[in-house]
Scaffold this motif. Structure first.
Motif, PDB file in Angstrom:
ATOM      1  N   GLU A  70      -0.803  -2.005  16.552  1.00  0.00           N
ATOM      2  CA  GLU A  70      -1.473  -2.725  17.639  1.00  0.00           C
ATOM      3  C   GLU A  70      -2.842  -3.215  17.181  1.00  0.00           C
ATOM      4  O   GLU A  70      -3.261  -4.338  17.484  1.00  0.00           O
ATOM      5  N   ARG A  71      -3.547  -2.346  16.450  1.00  0.00           N
ATOM      6  CA  ARG A  71      -4.852  -2.734  15.935  1.00  0.00           C
ATOM      7  C   ARG A  71      -4.714  -3.929  15.000  1.00  0.00           C
ATOM      8  O   ARG A  71      -5.497  -4.878  15.064  1.00  0.00           O
ATOM      9  N   THR A 109      -6.363  -0.706  22.805  1.00  0.00           N
ATOM     10  CA  THR A 109      -5.815  -1.855  22.091  1.00  0.00           C
ATOM     11  C   THR A 109      -5.389  -2.978  23.022  1.00  0.00           C
ATOM     12  O   THR A 109      -5.101  -4.083  22.569  1.00  0.00           O
TER      13      THR A 109
END
Lengths: 113, 192, 644
Positions: free
Chosen positions: C558-559, C455
């Motif tokens: 995070e994605r 990420t």
């Protein structure tokens, strides 16, 4: 206690039950049946079989065999692998190791996959 | 008095990880984990590569033994102990220790110092486990100096062996070989 | 005082506004602590919530977040770590760097879990922290000085040799993409251009000293579990424990060369003919005087060196890490170890990431050798493979943005390659724009997949998949479910599950904040101890399964951040070379990354992560993780993943 029971107890004490001793260990013991070898030499003989593709896998599996006393160190020898050590330990199969190998042969049709 | 002990330190090999300081603070910090509650502290000097553990040296003639309030006593193992109940935090003992090994606990405001954990010092145990054989050793005073001698002998031994294989030795070897060559040439009649 | 009811966590987040010149203390909430743990967990959550799409990474609205974990400052093995997170100017997405040393524990002892910095200071400042005192002070006397000088001056001015200083050097001040934030002179939070963000904010340094302390809930089990853990590693990962303590990361030069994975000449090859000149034998023969360790370290892996003779006599440092030897060594075809050692120390003084700097240089070297860059582009310097005489000069140019070459390299290799155009882009070995270090993915296939889906962009530490080559196939079968994952040459579907498992357990390192070297070949070290440590330290009962949920949650946050920034499946691929060119030499000769299989792995990986086939998080998964608000937001932006 029978030798079989001692082996079982050793595996349990080391936390290596539930299939953690398997084909990889069989392959290593087969090599040690032929003679005494260092870990890097063992790796050269088993690599490519049972997904063993890195020396560290063989290093740890051999250490596990030593922990359950299926193999033992019988001296040292100079090798070319600097990060393992200039001198590597040489391993020998023990009687318990021979017993374990028989058990593994009975358990697995082949150590290859 | 029974045999006296102290914590012997290898100053050259300490890596500055402060595990000793952290373990002391966790187990002996009175519930507060901080360098200020640890009885052993490590000063790190990265630009020199030097790391220095500082702890009570359990002196034979302790300069800290000056408590005006009766809060200090020496136990049967020869360790200076501070009685927290009686301590008034006057800092006389703190000032007298040349190693800065006595601190004022940031919360209790009492003086604290190493008491060897009653015989099984935790700092020694964690250092031995994490960095075998450990740079802190729990040593009999009667053996003071022995480990330093052993360590220095080991270090000097390595240097001496290296010196034996030095260019000087190789030069001498070359001279010896040149002498042999000359001798052979002379026997063949090749010398001017 | 420490009596605020918290155990493990300090209980306070420091909020610094550089534009206004203010520092405020914000109490930590239980929800944040229990649902995100700490370190990277807190950082990523705060970034998602507060840095909106459209933010300029170099503008006042970007945040720079320093985060420690609940076990930082206790005696848990290798607890001395912290994470620095930001919106990266290198990737345009989430960026972070993780560092060791003593800065993390000092933050906790002073009373702070996290420091969130926003805004831009009108004049250079540093943040001074000493227990309850936290204030911004004038740094005009420090601006322009390198990291080592800055650290010395602050310690002298505050008469405290025990304080910890995090600082940028000239590279950060010049907003160079490869710049890092250094602490303790030689420890680095290095990736994602975090140093550039700090420089853009005119924040020169943070100095911290604390004695206020933290509390732990069960000191006996904290201590017992520490000793038991060290015993476990000494027993079940014996080779690693002994060898790594002895040699440190330089051992990877030798090890990776044997595995055929040593990046050589900008990743053309995986074996370097002169690797033995850069490895542990010459290093320990002449240069290493001492081994040091970070806070709570059980290895003392860091080799402290001094050069005693020759052209570099007198140089010292701890820049003796694998990435210096491969970065300035094998990647550039250079076999001069001393040049690498000094290059490492130069990076530490300038405040440069070894990986990002050496990668930009490797790109430039290959472009020059292929005739794409001319002597005009390189300010007359000859960047032939193996020319080590100019390496230090190029580093200086990079740090100071000097000349055509300095200005080009300062952009980072992706942007520089775009500027040059043509085949130059093929030679930029980046993933999401982030430069890579570590091992060649053609011979350690799960690593490669991990690099792609990380990420924070091209990165080996989101997964740090040493288990791929260290677990026995039997252990792989028991813990991952498929022994095929042990075959490092073959990219099988099992690798997707392996990467997901590893990302989750590695998140625990990044949130407790422990160094990733504590878990290597021993499966029990990943599974049995983190939840036990958290429970003993904080008093809240954690389980392995519960921590898996937290990891899933943070990976999805995070994605989602990256998705909001415009990233999706197309950004999860490796640099072309690794798919196209078969490894020409070494034990992995002939291997390349199978793109077709890689695509199958992406499909599987997205499935187990709860994202759709384009890599967008699905509502069903987000809601399961308690992230309904993210699902709503992504839906509004038409970025929500399609349910199956």
């Amino acid at each position: 206690m029978s030798e079989k029971e001692k082996l079982e107890k050793a595996i349990e004490r080391a936390g290596l039950q539930d299939g953690l001793i398997g084909r990889s260990h069989g392959l290593i013991l087969e090599v040690l049946e032929k003679g005494n070898f260092c870990k890097s030499e063992i790796f050269d003989q088993v690599k490519g079989r049972n997904y063993l593709t890195a020396p560290q896998q063989v290093i740890r599996a051999t250490d596990q065999l030593v922990e359950i006393r299926a193999a033992k160190s019988v001296g040292t020898r100079k090798t070319a692998y600097a990060e393992i050590a200039e001198e590597e330990e040489v391993y020998q199969i023990t009687d318990r190791g021979k017993l374990l190998l028989n058990q593994l042969h009975a358990q697995f049709k082949t150590f290859d996959r | 008095m029974t045999e006296k002990y102290y914590i012997e330190i290898d100053y050259i090999d300490c890596c500055g990880c402060k595990l000793c300081e952290q373990v002391c603070a966790v187990t002996r910090g009175g519930g507060v984990v901080s360098p200020g509650t640890a009885r052993i502290r490590v000063e790190v000097r990265p630009t020199l590569g030097v790391d220095i553990p500082l702890v009570c040296q359990h002196c034979e003639d302790p300069p800290c033994y000056v408590c005006p309030h009766g809060a200090m006593f020496i136990d049967n193992k020869g360790v200076v102990i501070i009685d927290a109940e009686k301590c008034i935090g006057c800092k006389q003992c703190v000032d007298m220790c040349p190693f800065g090994a006595i601190q004022i606990h940031p919360v209790t405001r009492k003086a604290i110092k190493c008491d060897l954990c009653g015989g099984k010092p935790k700092c020694v145990e964690v250092c031995r486990k994490a960095h075998p054989p450990g740079v802190l050793r729990y040593v009999k005073v009667s053996n003071a100096g022995k480990y330093s001698r052993d360590r220095w002998a080991d270090r000097l031994e390595k240097q001496i062996v290296a010196a034996m294989n030095s260019p000087e030795a190789a030069r001498l070897e070359k001279h010896a070989k040149a002498a042999d060559d000359l001798k052979m040439a002379a026997e063949k009649g090749d010398v001017a | 005082m420490t009596d605020n009811g918290w155990y493990g966590w300090a209980g306070t987040i420091l909020r610094v506004d550089l534009t206004k010149g203010t520092v405020e203390k914000q109490p930590l909430t239980k929800e944040m602590a229990y649902d995100y743990i700490g370190g990277r967990g807190f950082n990523s959550k705060i970034l998602y919530d507060e840095v909106k799409p459209g933010t300029n990474p170099l503008g006042p609205d970007n945040l720079l977040i320093f985060g420690t974990g609940p076990v930082t400052g206790t005696c848990i093995p290798n607890n001395g770590r912290f994470t620095v997170s930001t919106l990266s100017l290198v990737t345009g997405g989430l960026g972070d760097g993780n560092s060791g040393g003593h800065f993390g524990p000092q933050m906790k002892y002073a009373g702070y879990d996290t420091i969130v910095v926003k805004g831009i200071s009108p004049k250079p400042v540093y943040l001074y922290i000493n227990d309850d005192t936290a204030e911004l002070r004038d740094a005009s006397h420090l601006w322009g000085k390198d990291v080592w000088e800055t650290t010395d001056i602050l310690m002298h001015d505050h008469d405290n040799k025990s304080m910890s200083v995090s600082a940028i050097g000239p590279a950060g001040e010049n907003v160079v993409a490869a710049s890092s934030i250094m602490n303790e002179y030689a420890r680095a939070a290095a990736k994602a251009g975090v140093g550039a963000i700090m420089g853009s904010k005119k924040l020169k340094a943070i100095s911290v000293y604390g004695e206020k302390g933290i509390r732990v809930y069960d000191p006996e089990d904290v201590y017992d579990s520490t000793i038991e853990y060290i015993d476990l590693i000494a027993r079940t990962d014996k080779w690693w424990f002994e060898t790594f303590s002895k040699y440190g990361t330089p051992m990877f030069v030798d090890q990776y060369n044997h595995l055929g994975a040593l990046p050589t000449r900008n990743w053309k090859e995986g074996t370097f003919e002169d690797a033995d000149k850069l490895g542990i034998t010459p290093l320990y023969e002449k240069y290493v005087k001492k081994k040091r360790g970070c806070g709570g370290c059980i290895y003392h892996c860091s080799p402290w060196f001094r050069i005693d003779e020759g052209p570099f006599k007198g140089w010292v440092g701890e820049g003796v890490e694998y990435e210096a030897m491969t970065g300035f060594g094998s990647k550039l075809g250079c076999s001069n170890l001393e040049v690498c050692l000094v290059a490492g120390s130069l990076c530490d003084m300038y405040g440069l990431d070894y990986i990002s700097a050496s990668e930009a240089m490797g790109w430039a070297w290959e472009c020059y050798n292929e005739g794409i860059l001319t002597k005009e582009d390189t300010d007359g310097l000859d960047l032939s493979w193996g020319n080590d005489s100019i390496i230090h000069e190029v580093l200086r140019k990079l740090a100071y943005k000097e000349g055509n070459l300095g200005k080009l390299l300062a952009l980072g290799s992706r942007k520089a390659a775009k500027k040059i155009g043509g085949k130059a882009e093929y030679y930029s070995m980046t993933i999401k724009g982030q430069q890579m270090g570590s091992m060649d993915p053609r011979v350690v296939t799960a690593w490669g997949f991990g690099y792609g889906v990380s990420t924070r962009g091209g990165d080996h530490l989101r997964t740090h998949l040493v288990c791929e080559y260290m677990f026995t196939p039997e252990e792989m079968e028991k813990y991952i479910g498929d022994a095929r994952a042990s075959d490092r040459f073959n990219l099988s579907e099992a690798k997707a599950d392996l990467v997901r498992w590893t990302e989750n357990v590695r998140f625990l390192n990044d949130s407790l904040e422990t160094c990733k070297y504590i878990n290597r070949g021993s499966p029990r070290s990943y599974v049995e101890f983190p939840y036990r440590w958290l429970t003993a330290v904080t008093g809240k009962k954690f389980t392995y399964e519960g921590l898996q949920d937290v990891a899933d949650r943070v990976l999805t946050v995070e994605r989602s951040f990256n998705v909001r920034q415009g990233m999706d499946r197309k950004d999860d691929y490796l640099a072309e070379r690794w798919y196209k060119e078969a490894m020409p030499v070494g034990s992995g000769k002939g291997s390349k990354v199978d793109k077709e299989m890689y695509d199958k792995l992406l499909d599987r990986y997205y499935e187990v992560r709860g994202w759709d086939q384009n890599g967008l998080p699905k509502r069903s998964h987000l809601e399961k993780l308690g992230l309904k608000y993210i699902a709503d937001e992504l839906q509004k932006m038409k970025l929500l993943g399609k349910e199956a």
